[in-house]
Design a protein around this motif. Structure first.
Motif, short mmCIF file in Angstrom:
data_model
loop_
_atom_site.label_atom_id
_atom_site.label_comp_id
_atom_site.label_asym_id
_atom_site.label_seq_id
_atom_site.Cartn_x
_atom_site.Cartn_y
_atom_site.Cartn_z
N THR A 147 0.84 -1.19 0.00
CA THR A 147 0.00 0.00 0.00
C THR A 147 0.88 1.24 0.00
N CYS A 148 0.36 2.32 -0.57
CA CYS A 148 1.06 3.60 -0.51
C CYS A 148 0.05 4.72 -0.66
N ASN A 149 0.45 5.92 -0.31
CA ASN A 149 -0.47 7.05 -0.41
C ASN A 149 0.32 8.34 -0.55
N GLY A 177 2.38 7.73 -6.73
CA GLY A 177 1.95 6.45 -6.20
C GLY A 177 2.06 5.34 -7.23
N PHE A 180 5.67 4.52 -7.88
CA PHE A 180 6.21 3.76 -6.76
C PHE A 180 5.83 2.29 -6.88
N THR A 221 -3.12 2.22 -3.87
CA THR A 221 -2.60 3.55 -3.64
C THR A 221 -3.74 4.56 -3.60
N ARG A 231 2.04 9.60 3.66
CA ARG A 231 2.92 9.42 2.49
C ARG A 231 3.75 8.15 2.53
N LYS A 232 3.35 7.19 3.32
CA LYS A 232 4.15 5.98 3.49
C LYS A 232 3.86 4.94 2.41
N GLY A 233 4.88 4.18 2.10
CA GLY A 233 4.75 3.00 1.26
C GLY A 233 5.06 1.79 2.13
N ILE A 247 6.92 8.33 0.07
CA ILE A 247 7.14 7.81 -1.29
C ILE A 247 7.49 8.92 -2.27
#
Length: 318
Positions: A147-149, A177, A180, A221, A231-233, A247
């Motif tokens: 997951t990422c955002n 996203g 990434f 994402t 903002r974590k991946g 990210i």
């Protein structure tokens, strides 16, 4: 080697400050739609030449590379202008508005034998390889989910809410996203699903995108122009999980076991701003007589634009 900046906004200022702190490169010229704005920018960043039109900028044969720092809607025409004048180009993301424009730029660059690359900085950063090396080491085991955002409170910025300026969350922050995901999960994609909430002006205000892979892996994402996200991946493995801090410009990597114990922390190298890596690679490629980036070849820019085209088609957005 001499750099010219096309555009004199906020991103151009970050790049100008970065170049001024680099070695073996000179911030030589800036071009804007008005001489007054170009001259003010030139005075602020100690630039030799200020041009009151983009045509004047790209006509200067002393320029080795033009960095384009304007709204997405302008990239296609401005890249064409640079290429037709024989200027090498590093263009901010999103590369163009759609894949058809990206393909035309790639064909024109090949015909004119001009270097053209997309300036999506995360593709050029050392963190890209560092993340992949940890994943490939098997420390968190087989990875089935990621997951990422990336979201910022930017809905008051005019260019981001105006359809005629190619606004919206996808082209501005969603592109990070998706890049990434592709950088670290690959391109063996079987399907993409998404949900969107449109802004009142008609651009996409926020969305969630699920990328399904042929081997059963999945990445999700989310992006928004309304609020700040973490903002974590995060990569989820059978032996633990790995968190990439930001990210959009990775600041560090933390690896945890299945009991949530931190088993490894990795710092990324110190940087000027992060923009220096795309400049260094572009100049290296130009010196070598190459016409594309190795970190972000034009085929990758076209591929990413096609992904975003398909996503927007699902929203019935032309």
């Amino acid at each position: 080697m001499n750099i010219g900046i096309l555009g004199a906004g906020k991103i151009a200022g970050v790049m100008a400050d970065t170049i001024n702190r680099m070695t073996d490169v000179k911030l030589y010229a800036v071009g804007s739609r008005s001489w007054e704005k170009a001259n003010a920018f030139a005075n602020e960043f100690a630039i030799d030449k200020a041009y009151g039109s983009y045509e004047e900028l790209v006509s200067d044969d002393a320029i080795d590379l033009v960095y384009i720092a304007t709204p997405h809607s302008h990239h296609y025409e401005q890249m064409k202008l640079c290429i037709e004048h024989g200027r090498n180009v590093l263009c901010e993301k999103a590369f163009t508005y759609n894949a058809a424009q990206a393909e035309e730029i790639a064909d024109l660059a090949a015909d004119k034998k001009v270097y053209v690359a997309e300036a999506i900085w995360t593709r050029y950063m050392p963190s890209r390889q560092m993340i992949n090396e940890i994943l490939e080491s098997g420390v968190i085991g087989e990875i089935k989910t990621m997951t990422c955002n990336l979201s910022y409170p930017i809905s008051k910025i005019e260019r981001l809410i105006r359809p005629e300026l190619a606004g919206g969350a996808l082209l501005d922050v969603g592109v990070y996203g998706l890049n990434f995901i592709v950088m670290h999960m690959g391109k063996e994609i079987s399907a993409i699903e998404s949900s969107v909430m449109m802004h009142e002006t008609g651009v996409d205000g926020q969305e969630s995108i699920t990328v399904k892979y042929e081997d059963g892996r999945m990445a999700v994402t989310t992006h928004s122009i309304y609020g700040r996200s973490d903002r974590k991946g995060i990569f989820y493995g059978e032996k633990g999980y790995m968190i990439v801090d930001n990210i959009n410009n990775p600041q560090g990597i933390d690896v945890f076991d299945c009991e949530d114990r931190l088993i490894r922390h990795v710092d990324v190298p110190e940087q000027i701003s992060g923009y220096e890596y795309e400049i260094m690679e572009s100049l290296d490629m130009i010196r070598q007589g190459q016409f594309q980036s190795k970190s972000m070849p034009l085929s990758e820019s076209i591929y990413m634009m096609k992904l975003m085209d398909d996503i927007r088609k699902g929203w019935n957005k032309k």
